[in-house]
Design a protein around this motif. Structure first.
Motif, mmCIF file in Angstrom:
data_model
loop_
_atom_site.group_PDB
_atom_site.id
_atom_site.type_symbol
_atom_site.label_atom_id
_atom_site.label_comp_id
_atom_site.label_asym_id
_atom_site.label_seq_id
_atom_site.Cartn_x
_atom_site.Cartn_y
_atom_site.Cartn_z
ATOM 1 N N UNK A 64 -41.403 20.728 -4.164
ATOM 2 C CA UNK A 64 -41.635 21.058 -5.445
ATOM 3 C C UNK A 64 -42.852 19.994 -6.023
ATOM 4 N N UNK A 65 -42.667 18.731 -5.418
ATOM 5 C CA UNK A 65 -43.948 17.873 -5.413
ATOM 6 C C UNK A 65 -45.228 18.169 -5.107
ATOM 7 N N UNK A 66 -45.099 18.940 -3.738
ATOM 8 C CA UNK A 66 -46.400 19.318 -3.140
ATOM 9 C C UNK A 66 -46.851 20.552 -3.980
ATOM 10 N N UNK A 67 -45.996 21.452 -4.500
ATOM 11 C CA UNK A 67 -46.535 22.555 -5.058
ATOM 12 C C UNK A 67 -47.103 22.030 -6.470
ATOM 13 N N UNK A 68 -46.572 21.087 -7.226
ATOM 14 C CA UNK A 68 -47.166 20.665 -8.558
ATOM 15 C C UNK A 68 -48.628 20.298 -8.220
ATOM 16 N N UNK A 69 -48.798 19.268 -6.921
ATOM 17 C CA UNK A 69 -49.995 18.586 -6.656
ATOM 18 C C UNK A 69 -50.881 19.828 -6.274
ATOM 19 N N UNK A 70 -50.648 20.818 -5.536
ATOM 20 C CA UNK A 70 -51.426 21.600 -5.168
ATOM 21 C C UNK A 70 -51.874 22.684 -6.441
ATOM 22 N N UNK A 71 -51.112 22.884 -7.350
ATOM 23 C CA UNK A 71 -51.406 23.682 -8.403
ATOM 24 C C UNK A 71 -52.435 22.813 -9.320
ATOM 25 N N UNK A 72 -52.137 21.565 -9.447
ATOM 26 C CA UNK A 72 -53.118 20.618 -10.171
ATOM 27 C C UNK A 72 -54.474 20.533 -9.585
ATOM 28 N N UNK A 73 -54.518 20.377 -8.170
ATOM 29 C CA UNK A 73 -55.680 20.575 -7.533
ATOM 30 C C UNK A 73 -56.434 21.655 -7.596
ATOM 31 N N UNK A 74 -55.870 22.717 -7.477
ATOM 32 C CA UNK A 74 -56.597 24.103 -7.413
ATOM 33 C C UNK A 74 -57.230 24.137 -8.873
ATOM 34 N N UNK A 75 -56.551 23.794 -10.047
ATOM 35 C CA UNK A 75 -56.887 24.027 -11.437
ATOM 36 C C UNK A 75 -58.179 22.877 -11.598
ATOM 37 N N UNK A 76 -58.053 21.769 -10.949
ATOM 38 C CA UNK A 76 -59.159 20.812 -11.178
ATOM 39 C C UNK A 76 -60.628 21.421 -10.441
ATOM 40 N N UNK A 77 -60.406 22.117 -9.179
ATOM 41 C CA UNK A 77 -61.435 22.562 -8.443
ATOM 42 C C UNK A 77 -61.968 24.217 -9.198
ATOM 43 N N UNK A 78 -60.940 24.621 -10.246
ATOM 44 C CA UNK A 78 -61.406 25.880 -10.762
ATOM 45 C C UNK A 78 -60.980 27.004 -9.836
ATOM 46 N N UNK A 79 -60.005 26.828 -8.823
ATOM 47 C CA UNK A 79 -59.471 27.865 -7.896
ATOM 48 C C UNK A 79 -58.138 28.723 -8.694
ATOM 49 N N UNK A 80 -58.398 30.060 -8.869
ATOM 50 C CA UNK A 80 -57.319 30.743 -9.357
ATOM 51 C C UNK A 80 -56.822 31.373 -8.137
ATOM 52 N N UNK A 81 -55.491 31.492 -7.699
ATOM 53 C CA UNK A 81 -55.237 31.899 -6.431
ATOM 54 C C UNK A 81 -54.713 33.472 -6.549
ATOM 55 N N UNK A 82 -55.483 34.347 -5.770
ATOM 56 C CA UNK A 82 -55.465 35.714 -5.794
ATOM 57 C C UNK A 82 -54.397 36.200 -4.600
ATOM 58 N N UNK A 83 -54.046 37.512 -4.763
ATOM 59 C CA UNK A 83 -53.005 38.099 -3.463
ATOM 60 C C UNK A 83 -53.783 38.188 -2.208
ATOM 61 N N UNK A 84 -55.038 38.123 -2.438
ATOM 62 C CA UNK A 84 -55.755 38.325 -0.868
ATOM 63 C C UNK A 84 -56.695 37.111 -0.566
ATOM 64 N N UNK A 85 -56.116 36.025 -1.109
ATOM 65 C CA UNK A 85 -56.893 34.487 -0.952
ATOM 66 C C UNK A 85 -56.388 34.101 0.510
#
Length: 450
Positions: A64-85
């Protein structure tokens, strides 16, 4: 429905067995093998992809900690995760080769699972990688079969690494099991890969024999001495027929890495000197292509290592070669170099010569490789494989009636000759190099889940 699942270092494959008839399942178009590769915009994409696209939750607080960090990092970089990524298999490789620098690419995560000294967060991320790949294969298998698949027997090597012992094996198997559960398998069992290959070979035996299975896979070589045949077929308790095992992390990847090191890396400065006559440090050239060693890869691709490479470039008597090594580091081309070494190995199974082509984006290199040169380049891993064969024979205390060689790398004639040197008077047979382990796992799944 139960299936056999070979989560391999080079490829993944699955099969089902019904009344003893094994059917491989297509998992990438019409292919029954899907390369064990994954590609995504970033490493953080993988964890969020599992949660947001596949609705697969972390297995523990660390996840869960890894997931929270990943989401935060993706938002900082402007990455929106899509189903074909997130891409898998051949699609992943094609995307990496198109633009290596702009994607996160990983091949053979199975090679990392038993590594000791890694941080908990790294181990949690490896679990996410494996889970994503397993969920992909499970979904494709279900699409092919038209029904739910939720029970599996997964193959595992005798030893995930040559060092680390039981702790390494427990760590690796734990990652595989948690990942499989998260991917949707509620019943998960394991079987040694050489034993699985032996079970498939046993189906063809009309009389009992003592069989030495030599399974040379992408990441490991595993040997098992087994009593097999009609008297043992169909038994769930095979403990009395399992005579000896040996195994180590040496396989196709090592052959490819050693080929790349000894035949290609001289073009990047290996063996060259500084203007003061000092040799260039071999470690930089080895780490650049050691794709099965997470610590080596981290050291080479670290940001501060580029500064060291620049210093070596300034001091080099052949700066044009060190410039290629810097290019390899900047563009993360190590996987591409090893892949061309793999193509050399495959081509030289049927030919005495091969012209390798390395695409460095701003330069194309052509390098001649002969079968003799490749055999010399891989002499170290070849000797390790021979020692494993000897170890299984010595531990069992008996000579085999037959040697069954399997695994993708076992197709190389020089490896068959190497095994023949150890047991010159024993016949060597081979079956489906890429499918025997999967078929044996499927047979075992049908037996234990009936």
């Amino acid at each position: 429905m139960p299936i056999g699942f070979d989560y391999g270092t080079a490829n993944c494959s699955v099969a089902q067995s019904v009344n003893g008839q094994v059917t491989p399942i297509a998992v990438e178009g019409t292919h029954t093998l899907i390369p064990s590769t994954l590609c995504a915009p970033s490493s953080e994409t993988v964890s969020e992809y599992l949660f947001r696209i596949l609705d697969i939750k972390p297995s523990d607080n660390l996840g869960e900690s890894l997931l929270r960090r990943a989401i935060s990092q993706n938002r900082e970089e402007g990455l929106i995760v899509r189903d074909d990524d997130v891409k898998f298999g051949r699609e992943a490789l094609a995307l990496y080769l198109e633009d290596p620098k702009e994607v996160y690419y990983v091949k053979s995560p199975k090679s990392f699972l038993g590594a000791m000294g890694l941080r908990d967060m790294q181990l949690s991320f490896f679990e996410d990688l494996v889970c994503a790949m397993m969920a992909n294969v499970r979904q494709r298998a279900e699409n092919g079969l038209g029904r739910e698949v939720n029970r599996t027997v997964i193959g595992r090597p005798i030893n995930f690494l040559g060092r680390g012992g039981d702790a390494s094996n427990i760590q690796a198997e734990g990652i595989l099991k948690r990942a499989a559960h998260r991917a949707g398998f509620f019943d998960v069992e394991f079987q040694f890969e050489p034993v699985a290959a032996g079970l498939d070979f046993e189906a063809s035996l009309t009389e009992d024999k003592t069989v030495l299975v030599v399974d040379i896979g992408g990441g490991t070589t595993d040997c098992s001495m087994l009593h097999m045949g009609p008297s043992y077929r169909g038994q769930i308790d095979r403990s009395a027929s399992l005579l000896a095992h040996s195994g180590q992390m040496v396989g196709g990847n090592d052959l490819d890495i050693n080929t790349a090191f000894h035949r290609f890396m001289s073009e990047f400065g290996l063996g060259s000197e500084t203007t003061g006559g000092l040799p260039m440090p071999n470690i930089q050239f080895w780490n650049s292509i050691a794709i099965n060693d997470v610590q080596a890869q981290r050291a080479f691709y670290a940001h501060d290592n580029l500064g060291l490479l620049r210093s070596l470039h300034k001091e080099s008597a052949e700066p044009q070669k060190l410039a290629r090594l810097m290019q390899l580091q900047r563009e993360t081309l190590g996987y591409a170099v090893v892949r061309e070494a793999e193509q050399s190995k495959i081509a030289l199974s049927d030919s005495a010569h091969y012209r390798a082509h390395l695409d460095l984006l701003n330069e194309q290199l052509a390098i001649e490789v002969t079968a003799t040169q490749m055999e010399q380049a891989v002499s170290n891993p070849t000797e390790k494989i021979k020692r494993l064969v000897k170890e299984a024979i010595v531990e069992s205390g008996i000579q085999p009636d037959v040697i069954y060689m399997t695994g993708g790398s076992a197709k190389s004639s020089f490896l068959t000759s190497a095994v023949k040197e150890v047991v010159p008077n024993t016949p060597i047979v081979s079956g489906n190099h890429f499918g025997s382990v999967t078929a044996g796992l499927a047979r075992w799944a049908e037996l234990i889940y009936r």
